[in-house]
Design an enzyme around this catalytic site. Structure first.
Site, short mmCIF file in Angstrom:
data_model
loop_
_atom_site.label_atom_id
_atom_site.label_comp_id
_atom_site.label_asym_id
_atom_site.label_seq_id
_atom_site.Cartn_x
_atom_site.Cartn_y
_atom_site.Cartn_z
N TRP A 1 1.21 -0.54 0.16
CA TRP A 1 0.30 -0.42 -0.21
C TRP A 1 1.03 0.87 -0.27
O TRP A 1 0.50 2.15 -0.93
CB TRP A 1 -0.51 0.23 1.24
CG TRP A 1 -2.12 -1.25 1.01
CD1 TRP A 1 -1.45 -2.33 1.61
CD2 TRP A 1 -2.72 -1.92 0.10
NE1 TRP A 1 -3.42 -3.10 2.02
CE2 TRP A 1 -3.30 -2.20 0.83
CE3 TRP A 1 -2.62 -1.00 -1.11
CZ2 TRP A 1 -4.56 -3.26 -0.45
CZ3 TRP A 1 -4.13 -1.11 -2.32
CH2 TRP A 1 -5.22 -2.60 -1.62
N ASP B 1 -2.05 6.86 6.74
CA ASP B 1 -2.43 5.96 5.28
C ASP B 1 -3.05 4.59 7.20
O ASP B 1 -1.66 3.68 7.60
CB ASP B 1 -2.41 4.83 4.54
CG ASP B 1 -3.56 3.80 3.80
OD1 ASP B 1 -4.47 3.77 4.88
OD2 ASP B 1 -2.99 3.07 3.04
N LYS C 1 -12.29 -1.58 6.13
CA LYS C 1 -10.85 -2.62 7.25
C LYS C 1 -11.74 -2.65 8.73
O LYS C 1 -11.40 -3.83 9.11
CB LYS C 1 -9.74 -1.97 7.00
CG LYS C 1 -9.23 -2.10 5.47
CD LYS C 1 -8.56 -3.38 5.17
CE LYS C 1 -8.45 -3.83 3.50
NZ LYS C 1 -7.82 -2.48 3.15
C1 LIG Z 1 -6.91 -1.94 1.49
C2 LIG Z 1 -6.11 -1.20 1.92
C3 LIG Z 1 -5.58 0.21 1.22
C4 LIG Z 1 -6.88 -0.01 0.04
O1 LIG Z 1 -7.60 0.60 0.67
P1 LIG Z 1 -8.78 1.04 -1.22
O2 LIG Z 1 -10.41 1.04 0.10
O3 LIG Z 1 -9.42 -0.62 -1.38
O4 LIG Z 1 -8.51 1.89 -1.92
C5 LIG Z 1 -5.01 1.24 1.67
N1 LIG Z 1 -3.95 0.77 2.64
C6 LIG Z 1 -4.44 0.46 3.16
C7 LIG Z 1 -3.40 0.30 4.62
C8 LIG Z 1 -5.01 -0.86 2.81
O5 LIG Z 1 -5.35 -2.35 3.63
#
Ligand SMILES: *Cc1c(COP(=O)(O)O)cnc(C)c1O
Length: 354
Positions: free
Chosen positions: A100, A167, A191
């Site tokens: 990511w 993130d 998540k």
């Molecule tokens: C799943 C995930 C993403 C991607 O997220 P989307 O909402 O599908 O774009 C980005 N960063 C992390 C840390 C993730 O676990």
């Protein structure tokens, strides 16, 4: 049979939230209308949006500190570029701790100079880099708090004079941090907060408006702030369910309450991984994530039996990501200790039978 859902995302949410959300699909607050059919400008929905935004700031301890919370669309993946679009004028630093982060770096490069300050790519991202130097004069420093695929988690965040952007998709609201250390936090809801379809962005307002480029309205955080996160039709159901989950979280004692539970779950599974000779942990011990535990079988011949035993016990979603292999148990906020105990029992049963 009760299912134990270890899926990495979309993922488990509290049962009480599923029940309340189902009811609201039929009839929201005894209005005779579904949450899916009312105007997003109606009082009922505006109240939902405002409660979601203020609960997010309250739970993070960021009320009255110059931050705004937004519920946007496009997933965390759109934030990879929005962060750079809104904040990157000259150069930004990125800590590369996995897939990511790597994707965030790729997008940011479209907007300015990107310095990879540290990386753990050399060991397939099984640790968090430490002791690196951070250059001066960065527009911001970006990191990924929990590496969902590899199972590492940053415990000590970098000290920098640049705004820290993060993130937090897979560990938002799971542990207490000094969130005021961050200038911008984002997280895809699916998540640890709600269903897929919305992304929480928490941004310190005084960081905005400093880049010289023109920003299209839909990608401009300032526009979304000025419109109360309703510049266009928001993803009403995803915001509603996220709001219910945040209410649930507050009822669980907020982040400190849930953190205690998350630590118990993590301790339970990691002690089994360490004690049971049939399993190997994938990551460096000091960097282990409380949300995402990754492990492999010492002997691949046991895979068929282990998978069958998991299925029998109602365990769902523990296959590892293809870039790591093995298994990954995602233990988000809504998961009970009991579900982790079921998985640990299966792991020790395998040892007894092997
Ligand atoms: C799943 C995930 C993403 C991607 O997220 P989307 O909402 O599908 O774009 C980005 N960063 C992390 C840390 C993730 O676990």
């Amino acid at each position: 049979m009760k299912k134990h859902n270890f899926s990495a995302g979309p993922c488990i949410l509290p049962q009480s939230v599923f029940k309340e959300a189902s009811q609201a699909v039929l009839d929201l607050n005894n209005s005779g209308l579904s949450v899916l059919e009312i105007s997003h400008r109606s009082k009922d929905f505006v109240d939902i949006m405002e409660e979601a935004r203020s609960l997010a700031l309250e739970l993070l301890g960021l009320e009255g500190k110059g931050y705004k919370a937004l519920f946007l669309q496009g997933g965390a993946s759109l934030e990879f570029l929005m962060v750079a679009y809104n904040l990157l004028e000259n150069k930004a630093g990125y800590i590369n701790t996995g897939t990511w982060s790597d994707k965030a770096i790729k997008e940011a490069k479209l907007f300015g100079e990107v310095i990879e300050v540290a990386s753990s790519k050399d060991k397939n991202y099984n640790y968090i880099p430490k002791g690196y130097d951070i250059p001066k004069g960065l527009d911001y420093l970006h990191c990924t708090s929990n590496n969902t695929i590899f199972g590492t988690q940053i415990k000590d965040f970098p000290e920098t004079d640049a705004p820290l952007t993060c993130d937090m998709s897979s560990d938002i609201f799971s542990r207490q941090l000094d969130f005021s250390k961050f200038g911008l936090i984002y997280a895809g809801a699916q998540k640890n907060m709600g269903p897929a379809g919305t992304t929480l962005v928490v941004v310190k307002e005084d960081l905005l408006g400093k880049v010289s480029r023109k920003i299209p309205s839909m990608l401009d955080y300032s526009v979304h702030i000025s419109k109360g996160s309703m510049f266009n039709t928001p993803p009403v159901f995803a915001v509603y369910v996220s709001m219910l989950t945040l209410r649930w979280l507050k009822g669980m004692g907020g982040i400190t309450g849930i953190e205690e539970r998350n630590e118990k779950k993590a301790n339970l599974i990691y002690s089994e991984i360490d004690l049971n000779p049939l399993f190997n942990g994938f990551t460096a011990k000091e960097d282990r994530s409380t949300m995402s535990a990754t492990f492999t079988l010492a002997n691949e011949d046991l895979k068929e039996s282990f998978d069958a035993m998991c299925k029998e016990a109602g365990i769902n979603g523990i296959n590892g990501h293809r870039s790591v292999g093995g298994y990954r148990a995602s233990m988000y906020n809504a998961m009970d200790l009991d579900s982790v105990a079921v998985l640990v029992d299966v792991m020790s049963d395998l040892e007894r039978k092997a």
